[in-house]
Write a protein that holds these residues in place. Structure first.
Motif, PDB file in Angstrom:
ATOM      1  N   TYR A   1       1.097  -1.360   0.012  1.00  0.00           N
ATOM      2  CA  TYR A   1       0.111   0.367  -0.164  1.00  0.00           C
ATOM      3  C   TYR A   1       1.048   1.721   0.067  1.00  0.00           C
ATOM      4  N   GLY A   2       1.763   1.349   1.026  1.00  0.00           N
ATOM      5  CA  GLY A   2       3.249   2.770   1.116  1.00  0.00           C
ATOM      6  C   GLY A   2       3.299   2.904  -0.464  1.00  0.00           C
ATOM      7  N   LEU A   3       3.879   2.002  -0.945  1.00  0.00           N
ATOM      8  CA  LEU A   3       4.335   1.852  -2.377  1.00  0.00           C
ATOM      9  C   LEU A   3       3.260   2.539  -3.872  1.00  0.00           C
ATOM     10  N   PHE A   4       2.229   1.800  -3.601  1.00  0.00           N
ATOM     11  CA  PHE A   4       1.103   2.036  -4.454  1.00  0.00           C
ATOM     12  C   PHE A   4       0.438   3.596  -3.948  1.00  0.00           C
ATOM     13  N   ILE A   5       0.516   4.442  -3.103  1.00  0.00           N
ATOM     14  CA  ILE A   5       0.113   5.962  -2.445  1.00  0.00           C
ATOM     15  C   ILE A   5       0.506   6.769  -3.005  1.00  0.00           C
ATOM     16  N   GLY A   6       3.005   6.350  -2.807  1.00  0.00           N
ATOM     17  CA  GLY A   6       3.172   6.918  -3.920  1.00  0.00           C
ATOM     18  C   GLY A   6       3.338   7.513  -4.644  1.00  0.00           C
ATOM     19  N   PHE A   7       3.746   6.250  -5.296  1.00  0.00           N
ATOM     20  CA  PHE A   7       3.341   6.523  -7.204  1.00  0.00           C
ATOM     21  C   PHE A   7       1.796   7.051  -7.155  1.00  0.00           C
ATOM     22  N   TYR A   8       0.539   7.519  -7.070  1.00  0.00           N
ATOM     23  CA  TYR A   8      -0.594   7.480  -7.062  1.00  0.00           C
ATOM     24  C   TYR A   8      -0.538   8.656  -6.430  1.00  0.00           C
ATOM     25  N   ALA A   9      -0.498   9.596  -5.194  1.00  0.00           N
ATOM     26  CA  ALA A   9       0.369  10.902  -5.003  1.00  0.00           C
ATOM     27  C   ALA A   9       0.688  11.449  -5.745  1.00  0.00           C
ATOM     28  N   VAL A  10       2.510  10.780  -7.123  1.00  0.00           N
ATOM     29  CA  VAL A  10       3.458  11.434  -7.561  1.00  0.00           C
ATOM     30  C   VAL A  10       2.593  11.992  -8.919  1.00  0.00           C
ATOM     31  N   ILE A  11       1.832  10.978  -9.375  1.00  0.00           N
ATOM     32  CA  ILE A  11       0.660  11.249 -10.380  1.00  0.00           C
ATOM     33  C   ILE A  11      -0.041  12.231 -10.221  1.00  0.00           C
TER      34      ILE A  11
ATOM     35  N   ILE B   1      -5.153  14.511   0.667  1.00  0.00           N
ATOM     36  CA  ILE B   1      -5.730  13.486   2.024  1.00  0.00           C
ATOM     37  C   ILE B   1      -5.395  12.106   1.613  1.00  0.00           C
ATOM     38  N   ILE B   2      -5.449  12.063  -0.028  1.00  0.00           N
ATOM     39  CA  ILE B   2      -4.868  10.292  -0.324  1.00  0.00           C
ATOM     40  C   ILE B   2      -3.433   9.796   0.522  1.00  0.00           C
ATOM     41  N   GLY B   3      -2.555  11.124   0.360  1.00  0.00           N
ATOM     42  CA  GLY B   3      -1.308  10.036   1.201  1.00  0.00           C
ATOM     43  C   GLY B   3      -1.711  10.248   2.625  1.00  0.00           C
ATOM     44  N   ALA B   4      -2.256  11.550   3.269  1.00  0.00           N
ATOM     45  CA  ALA B   4      -2.320  10.705   4.504  1.00  0.00           C
ATOM     46  C   ALA B   4      -3.020   9.838   5.524  1.00  0.00           C
ATOM     47  N   SER B   5      -3.665   9.262   4.613  1.00  0.00           N
ATOM     48  CA  SER B   5      -4.505   7.494   4.039  1.00  0.00           C
ATOM     49  C   SER B   5      -3.580   6.381   4.403  1.00  0.00           C
TER      50      SER B   5
ATOM     51  N   ILE C   1     -10.570   3.631   3.356  1.00  0.00           N
ATOM     52  CA  ILE C   1     -11.765   4.655   3.513  1.00  0.00           C
ATOM     53  C   ILE C   1     -11.389   6.502   3.763  1.00  0.00           C
ATOM     54  N   THR C   2      -9.983   7.188   3.776  1.00  0.00           N
ATOM     55  CA  THR C   2      -8.933   7.835   3.378  1.00  0.00           C
ATOM     56  C   THR C   2      -9.238   8.122   2.600  1.00  0.00           C
ATOM     57  N   LEU C   3      -8.179   6.825   1.737  1.00  0.00           N
ATOM     58  CA  LEU C   3      -8.192   7.075   0.110  1.00  0.00           C
ATOM     59  C   LEU C   3      -9.364   7.648  -0.819  1.00  0.00           C
ATOM     60  N   VAL C   4     -10.451   7.077  -0.353  1.00  0.00           N
ATOM     61  CA  VAL C   4     -11.849   7.504  -1.243  1.00  0.00           C
ATOM     62  C   VAL C   4     -12.666   8.459  -0.421  1.00  0.00           C
ATOM     63  N   LEU C   5     -11.802   9.255   0.369  1.00  0.00           N
ATOM     64  CA  LEU C   5     -12.505  10.252   0.953  1.00  0.00           C
ATOM     65  C   LEU C   5     -11.786  11.537   0.230  1.00  0.00           C
ATOM     66  N   GLY C   6      -9.716  11.050   0.056  1.00  0.00           N
ATOM     67  CA  GLY C   6      -9.934  11.673  -0.854  1.00  0.00           C
ATOM     68  C   GLY C   6     -10.129  12.393  -2.474  1.00  0.00           C
ATOM     69  N   ILE C   7     -10.755  11.166  -2.871  1.00  0.00           N
ATOM     70  CA  ILE C   7     -10.870  11.066  -5.004  1.00  0.00           C
ATOM     71  C   ILE C   7     -12.522  11.786  -4.915  1.00  0.00           C
ATOM     72  N   PHE C   8     -13.562  11.165  -3.506  1.00  0.00           N
ATOM     73  CA  PHE C   8     -14.258  11.905  -3.681  1.00  0.00           C
ATOM     74  C   PHE C   8     -14.488  13.334  -3.138  1.00  0.00           C
ATOM     75  N   PHE C   9     -13.791  14.224  -2.250  1.00  0.00           N
ATOM     76  CA  PHE C   9     -13.219  15.490  -2.652  1.00  0.00           C
ATOM     77  C   PHE C   9     -13.032  16.154  -3.629  1.00  0.00           C
ATOM     78  N   GLU C  10     -12.303  15.535  -4.817  1.00  0.00           N
ATOM     79  CA  GLU C  10     -11.433  15.913  -5.779  1.00  0.00           C
ATOM     80  C   GLU C  10     -12.704  15.846  -6.033  1.00  0.00           C
TER      81      GLU C  10
END
Length: 352
Positions: free
Chosen positions: A81-91, A126-130, A140-149
């Motif tokens: 998950y850490g690697l996934f969220i890192g790449f996702y945040a950079v994108i 928000i997504i990175g904070a997940s 849940i935090t990841l989804v909330l970050g996307i919903f916010f956007e």
């Protein structure tokens, strides 16, 4: 699109004729994440693409990161998950940079593009904070970050100074994604044919599955051109967001066909997949027409209710191969009903 392929096959695997609850949770989570990256880039390209070198380099970087991020998708997502969220945040940051950089060449739309970039940055935080939260709160935090956007984009797009979307380009991009997903349906169907002990029921399931995909393709693209001419569609969010459900429906129905051919799923799980997949398809396919073409509304509701009734009733047949036939009959009725009762309505005054 390799990431789409991995996510698409998330529901293809069974354990003792059941789909693991972990797979059911991971599928929409991963699909939403990938779909939202595609949506952000599509929205930017639709309004602000100047084919600049900066945009080309950024797009290549996004593609490279998406391909690399594919290694962390699938059943290993929670372990990586850490690697996934890192790449996702950079994108996300790269896409935010595209919006902010585009303000240099804009006049009236400069403020809007800047706000879009800021929204993505806040969503990325928000997504990175997940990553800081334990399972399942991180997802849940990841989804909330996307919903916010998603919600913030709608709100800032209500300003009168925001340029309308380029309808033809937007519909073309969505159609391209749909073709890719339908292609994944064909792949799912063909891969299921390998190393199978053929009998009458498996042959029937394979033929029926191909007919269903053909019907989906036919009815979806036959009225596709109408979306390009919707007079009241200005920001495109109804089209984009409703197609999230359509895309999910494509993927789920592809797996419904696969499991019917392989006969590797119990009746209850198959029933849930078939009903959810069909409902997602109907919602995603018809929302845009229901909102912007009032003469279509009554036949759409009647047609959908009949098709859902046929689908639900079919899933109670004794074998999943029979159930697939029933679901396909529902899709056939939907196709005929759409041509006979919906598309015959005069909607010219609602079109450009």
């Amino acid at each position: 699109m390799s990431s789409i392929g991995i996510v698409t096959h998330q529901l293809a695997h069974t354990h003792h004729n059941h789909i693991d609850p972990k797979q059911i949770w991971m599928f929409p989570l991963q699909f939403l994440s990938i779909w939202w990256i595609w949506t952000l880039h599509t929205l930017f390209a639709n309004r602000f693409d100047t084919d600049s070198r900066y945009h080309r380099i950024s797009s290549l970087a996004i593609m490279f990161l998406m391909i690399t991020m594919t290694a962390f998708l699938g059943s290993d997502l929670f372990e990586n998950y850490g690697l996934f969220i890192g790449f996702y945040a950079v994108i996300q940051i790269i896409i935010a940079g595209l919006y902010i950089n585009s303000t240099k060449a804009l006049n009236e739309s400069k403020e809007y593009a800047s706000k879009c970039g800021i929204i993505i940055i806040i969503g990325t935080i928000i997504i990175g904070a997940s990553f800081l939260f334990p399972d399942p709160y991180r997802e849940i935090t990841l989804v909330l970050g996307i919903f916010f956007e998603m919600i913030a984009f709608i709100l800032v797009s209500k300003n009168k100074n925001v340029p309308p979307v380029h309808k033809e380009h937007l519909v073309e991009r969505i159609g391209l994604l749909s073709i890719i997903l339908l292609g994944e349906s064909i792949i799912s169907l063909t891969t299921a044919l390998r190393d199978i002990n053929w009998d009458a029921l498996s042959v029937i399931a394979a033929v029926t599955g191909f007919i269903m995909i053909g019907l989906i393709w036919w009815i979806y693209y036959d009225s596709f051109h109408v979306m390009e001419r919707l007079k009241a569609m200005k920001n495109g969010f109804t089209l984009i967001y409703s197609h999230f459900f359509l895309a999910m429906g494509f993927v789920i129905l592809a797996n419904v066909i696969r499991h019917a051919i392989l006969n590797d799923l119990n009746q209850n799980d198959f029933r849930v997949l078939a009903i959810v997949g069909m409902c997602f398809f109907y919602v995603g396919k018809q929302t845009i027409y229901f909102k912007f073409l009032p003469p279509f509304r009554k036949p759409i509701v009647i047609n959908t209710l009949i098709c859902v009734f046929i689908t639900v009733g079919s899933t109670f047949l004794p074998k999943i191969e029979y159930a697939l036939i029933g679901v396909t009959i529902g899709m056939l009725y939907y196709t005929i009903g759409n041509f006979k009762f919906t598309l015959t309505k005069d909607v010219s005054r609602f079109l450009d």
